[in-house]
Enzyme design. Sequence first.
Site, short mmCIF file in Angstrom:
data_model
loop_
_atom_site.label_atom_id
_atom_site.label_comp_id
_atom_site.label_asym_id
_atom_site.label_seq_id
_atom_site.Cartn_x
_atom_site.Cartn_y
_atom_site.Cartn_z
N ASP A 59 -0.90 -0.91 -9.88
CA ASP A 59 0.22 -0.99 -8.78
C ASP A 59 0.91 -2.15 -8.93
O ASP A 59 1.19 -2.68 -10.06
CB ASP A 59 -0.49 -0.67 -7.45
CG ASP A 59 0.27 0.10 -6.45
OD1 ASP A 59 1.53 -0.36 -6.15
OD2 ASP A 59 -0.06 1.27 -6.00
N ASN A 81 -14.98 -7.40 10.58
CA ASN A 81 -14.53 -9.06 10.73
C ASN A 81 -13.70 -9.31 11.85
O ASN A 81 -13.27 -10.22 11.70
CB ASN A 81 -14.07 -9.31 9.51
CG ASN A 81 -12.73 -8.65 9.16
OD1 ASN A 81 -12.41 -7.58 9.50
ND2 ASN A 81 -11.97 -9.48 8.30
N PRO A 93 -6.54 -12.55 4.11
CA PRO A 93 -7.87 -12.66 4.68
C PRO A 93 -8.65 -11.39 4.53
O PRO A 93 -9.91 -11.69 4.52
CB PRO A 93 -7.64 -13.06 6.05
CG PRO A 93 -6.23 -12.81 6.31
CD PRO A 93 -5.64 -13.03 5.04
N ASN A 138 6.71 12.67 -3.01
CA ASN A 138 7.32 12.56 -1.42
C ASN A 138 8.49 13.34 -1.58
O ASN A 138 9.32 12.89 -0.71
CB ASN A 138 7.43 11.14 -1.17
CG ASN A 138 6.26 10.29 -1.03
OD1 ASN A 138 5.23 10.87 -0.81
ND2 ASN A 138 6.41 9.14 -1.00
N VAL A 162 -6.94 14.37 -13.60
CA VAL A 162 -6.65 13.76 -12.39
C VAL A 162 -6.97 14.34 -11.03
O VAL A 162 -6.55 15.56 -10.94
CB VAL A 162 -5.20 13.37 -12.46
CG1 VAL A 162 -4.80 12.38 -11.09
CG2 VAL A 162 -5.12 12.64 -13.44
N TYR A 220 -2.27 16.23 -14.32
CA TYR A 220 -2.90 16.25 -15.49
C TYR A 220 -4.23 16.75 -15.11
O TYR A 220 -4.69 16.49 -14.00
CB TYR A 220 -2.73 14.88 -15.87
CG TYR A 220 -2.02 14.39 -16.69
CD1 TYR A 220 -1.21 15.27 -17.73
CD2 TYR A 220 -1.06 12.91 -16.67
CE1 TYR A 220 0.09 14.72 -18.22
CE2 TYR A 220 -0.21 12.61 -17.32
CZ TYR A 220 0.73 13.67 -18.19
OH TYR A 220 1.82 13.09 -18.72
N HIS A 255 3.29 -2.99 -1.98
CA HIS A 255 2.96 -1.56 -1.92
C HIS A 255 1.29 -1.86 -2.67
O HIS A 255 0.44 -1.01 -1.76
CB HIS A 255 3.84 -0.85 -3.33
CG HIS A 255 3.25 0.58 -3.14
ND1 HIS A 255 2.45 1.12 -4.03
CD2 HIS A 255 3.56 1.59 -2.50
CE1 HIS A 255 2.22 2.52 -4.12
NE2 HIS A 255 2.93 3.01 -3.21
N SER A 289 1.33 8.26 -1.47
CA SER A 289 0.74 6.74 -2.01
C SER A 289 -0.57 6.28 -1.17
O SER A 289 -1.40 5.57 -1.36
CB SER A 289 1.83 5.62 -2.12
OG SER A 289 2.24 5.84 -3.42
N ASP A 331 -13.13 -4.24 13.85
CA ASP A 331 -11.64 -4.62 13.29
C ASP A 331 -10.42 -4.27 14.42
O ASP A 331 -10.71 -3.34 15.09
CB ASP A 331 -11.30 -3.95 12.09
CG ASP A 331 -12.16 -4.29 11.05
OD1 ASP A 331 -12.22 -5.22 10.35
OD2 ASP A 331 -13.20 -3.35 10.99
#
Length: 642
Positions: free
Chosen positions: A390, A437, A398, A515, A530, A527, A423, A577, A356
């Site tokens: 999200d 690719n 692509p 952040n 998670v 939690y 986002h 994120s 790539d």
Amino acid sequence: MNRRAKWGVITALTVGLMLPLFWHDAQSFPVKRPEAGPAKPPTVDNARTAEVQRILAKKAGGNEELVARDIARTAALCVRDCRIMLTNITNDLAHLHSTAEKKAMMEHHLKMHPQFVSLTLQNDQGQPITIGRVLRQDLHHQAYKTTQNDDFYISDLYTKKNVQDAKEKIAMTVGVPVHGNSHVTGSLSADVEMGLLHQVISLQDREMGTNTLLLGMDGKNEMLKKTESGPSGGIHVQQLNGKKAESNIEGTAWKVRVTSVQDRGVKQAQIMQNELVVRFKRDLTEAEIAQYSRDIGGSLLRKNSRHTYLFSFGIAPSEAISYFKQKDAVLAEQHVKLHPNTAAVESRRAVEQPNDMYYGSNQWNLPLISADKGWQVTTGDPNVIIAVVDTGVDLNHPEFKGQLVEGRNMLTGTNKPQDDNGHGTHVAGVIAARTNNLEGIAGIDWAGKIMPVKAMDADGSGSVLDIADGIIWAADHGADVINLSLGEYAGSDYLHDAIRYAYDKGAVVIAAMGNDGIDDPSYPAAYEEVIAVAANDEQKETASFSNFGPHTSVSAPGVAIPSTYPNNRYAALSGTSMASPHVAGVAALIRSINPALSPAEVRSIIQNTADDLGPEGHDEYYGYGQINVANAIKAAVDSKAK
């Protein structure tokens, strides 16, 4: 809104209540804190204290340096991408002879590349061929002159006239030489929409408390130097003073200057005024709905799944919650707004490094976590599904061709989760962009499939109902991993119930820490079900903005991460994120090796194979350490033998 109120569209956040005015019939899970270990010698304690003090000093500073790097890298990606696309178009045109054929080919490429406003092909033998709307004819003439010396051309950024939308207000002109018979015969130039930079700048400034200026606007045109990217993308950041940083933009005369303008402050939550989420053990009758609405001076706004209702109310919030408690409600809490802070076939072959375009020059993050070594064992399984709850995903990018399964738009109730923010597209690319690719970036999981679930709208905000229902929808439709690059500083029982539901159905749930460089627990990251992810930089240091705390599970790269962006573009963004989807990709690779592993077992592998960083052992800044893809995959292979 103050930036402390949300992690922004860069690291998505789930807005909760600043003062939790909700009631539930069971206590919410506490933040799980690691058990204390044996006492350590004083020298170790002193070293740990010194390391903690150094980390806290870093987090007390501004974010100007990393924002400068993000913007510079995003701009450099745009420039390089345009040069390569134009060169590819010249190769297509080289085989054509008639003007009609060339026009048709140029029209085709103008449709394929939405960032191009116009294309102009010119040489000494005839009239230029122009497709689209030319923004600056003089710059196309300059491009032609420059390319005759077999050089690339790039103008300064310039302001488009009579444009009100800030996202479409700036552009650049790029030119490449056209070759024939081993010499330059003409040029192909393009006007390029660069509003992407304004969008990324706006998002980063809002999120990171900075003010960014582009230097080199509407000035003297500069030739694009033919320099190759280095290991870090050719970006050099200079700290001008304690609050200001400046970076060059590779291949251009542009610079970006960033100033930290906002100190860390107290978080504020965004509550949906006079709206209450209420869940019962059964569906209500029409008579009950009418009676409850009258009693609270409101009305039914919406009925959700699992006997859940959204009411407006005209009395005090505490009174409304108490009222529904008396009516045997299982859950009652004020409604909040959320914002973004994306037979098994195993690949057991040695693979070369991905080809790539940006892998070697810009994706520092993947070798840092030993993804390249992990790919020697597996590049994923197409039966493993990773849900990205999200802002949606650019379905036409692509890099997602063949990489998506059917998703859901929770806002419209359709199966078209098209991203209108950016986002979610960025997050999804980190996890599973189409790899090997010859273009764009490499994803962590080459074969896994992204399930796009749009639960946030164009401005990056969304209802807690939509987020939670998106999690439930993903779990019900086969998601093996769910990425939540979002969070806020007070919990929602409705959201927590959705996470428990997905966890119990076997989904590995991963979330970003936030952040703000603070140790307040954020949700859903805190939690118990998670995996909470903090962010590191290129030096394996905790990012200045990354939240921390005893609930930190692991850390991952989260500074200047290049990934996909809407309209066939690429951008470099920072935030937890961006760290969270690295862990989601690793979880998917683990599941590709051993799909029988439970969410707790996947979590255990990720934590136990992480590279310990910072203070020895589990700590608040790195958790159990930075993820190590190769080690995690080896542990997954070993788990099958047990």
